[in-house]
Enzyme design. Structure first.
Site, mmCIF file in Angstrom:
data_model
loop_
_atom_site.group_PDB
_atom_site.id
_atom_site.type_symbol
_atom_site.label_atom_id
_atom_site.label_comp_id
_atom_site.label_asym_id
_atom_site.label_seq_id
_atom_site.Cartn_x
_atom_site.Cartn_y
_atom_site.Cartn_z
ATOM 1 N N GLN A 112 0.897 -0.984 -0.300
ATOM 2 C CA GLN A 112 0.091 -0.187 -0.052
ATOM 3 C C GLN A 112 0.808 0.663 0.373
ATOM 4 O O GLN A 112 1.202 1.484 0.777
ATOM 5 C CB GLN A 112 -0.875 0.082 1.030
ATOM 6 C CG GLN A 112 -2.036 1.055 0.674
ATOM 7 C CD GLN A 112 -3.138 1.236 2.430
ATOM 8 O OE1 GLN A 112 -3.453 -0.196 2.965
ATOM 9 N NE2 GLN A 112 -4.112 1.809 1.659
ATOM 10 N N PHE A 113 1.365 1.742 -1.342
ATOM 11 C CA PHE A 113 2.331 2.427 -1.131
ATOM 12 C C PHE A 113 1.496 3.972 -0.912
ATOM 13 O O PHE A 113 1.996 5.283 -0.519
ATOM 14 C CB PHE A 113 2.874 3.155 -2.387
ATOM 15 C CG PHE A 113 0.927 3.999 -3.995
ATOM 16 C CD1 PHE A 113 1.284 4.851 -3.927
ATOM 17 C CD2 PHE A 113 0.294 2.847 -4.366
ATOM 18 C CE1 PHE A 113 -0.152 5.424 -4.758
ATOM 19 C CE2 PHE A 113 -0.381 3.505 -5.021
ATOM 20 C CZ PHE A 113 -1.172 4.642 -5.123
ATOM 21 N N THR A 114 -0.020 4.437 -0.646
ATOM 22 C CA THR A 114 -0.385 5.574 -0.426
ATOM 23 C C THR A 114 -0.475 5.334 1.637
ATOM 24 O O THR A 114 -0.574 6.619 1.787
ATOM 25 C CB THR A 114 -2.254 5.801 -0.423
ATOM 26 O OG1 THR A 114 -2.940 4.174 0.352
ATOM 27 C CG2 THR A 114 -2.341 4.737 -1.971
#
Length: 193
Positions: A112-114
């Site tokens: 999850q790059f967010t």
């Protein structure tokens, strides 16, 4: 009155900037791998309406990769997640006593790059996240590291870079955030055995 103390806990953690001293005595931001760990009764990942991974009791781990992450960061996160004492021990009635390995539970990892998103005005910006071409093999090595450190049959993951629907039943609810240690100069409380 508008202070960080009046903000919800998640907003307060975003609003404050952690720093550390380096050799030149200038404050520098700490950069580290991030994991959001949730104790779950069950969790699953869907891609295009199809379930690609699911677990029963265990841990759902959202993994954020920072642009500067290294194998040392991955090792730290893996060790901490697998050893977090987030489960009760029914035989001793101790609430925070056992880790996921002692319970023989599963772990579902989701990239999850967010987790490294920040707002510029009202628009999200992800410039400190590891770029996808480097992140994909690095994330695969994180999944492999978890399997080697525990039991590969009990480690599941989502689909890197896909639009995923993550379903979970949070048990507790229990949610913890871990950031890896960026340097040997950072001091951490000793671990319990």
């Amino acid at each position: 009155m508008n202070s960080v103390a009046n903000l919800p806990l998640f907003a307060a953690s975003v609003s404050t900037k952690r720093t550390t001293l380096f050799g030149n005595n200038k404050l520098q931001p700490i950069r580290s791998m991030r994991a959001v760990v949730q104790r779950v009764a069950s969790a699953s990942v869907e891609v295009d309406g199809r379930t690609v991974s699911e677990i029963g009791p265990g841990l759902l781990v959202l993994v954020g990769l920072h642009d500067s992450d290294s194998d040392a960061d991955a090792e730290y996160i893996c060790r901490k997640v697998l050893n977090m004492r987030l489960f009760p021990n029914e035989s001793t009635a101790r609430a925070w006593d056992l880790n996921v390995m002692q319970k023989n539970y599963e772990v579902l990892l989701v990239s999850q790059f967010t987790l490294y998103g920040m707002l510029k005005g009202n628009k999200p910006d992800f410039h400190v996240a590891m770029p996808p071409l480097r992140a994909k093999p690095f994330y695969a090595s994180v999944v492999e590291r978890f399997g080697k450190s525990y039991n590969p049959d009990l480690i599941k993951d989502g689909v890197f870079g896909a639009m995923m629907k993550v379903n979970l039943v949070n048990d507790g609810p229990v949610t913890m955030q871990i950031d890896s240690q960026p340097s040997k100069n950072t001091v951490e409380p000793p671990e319990d055995s």
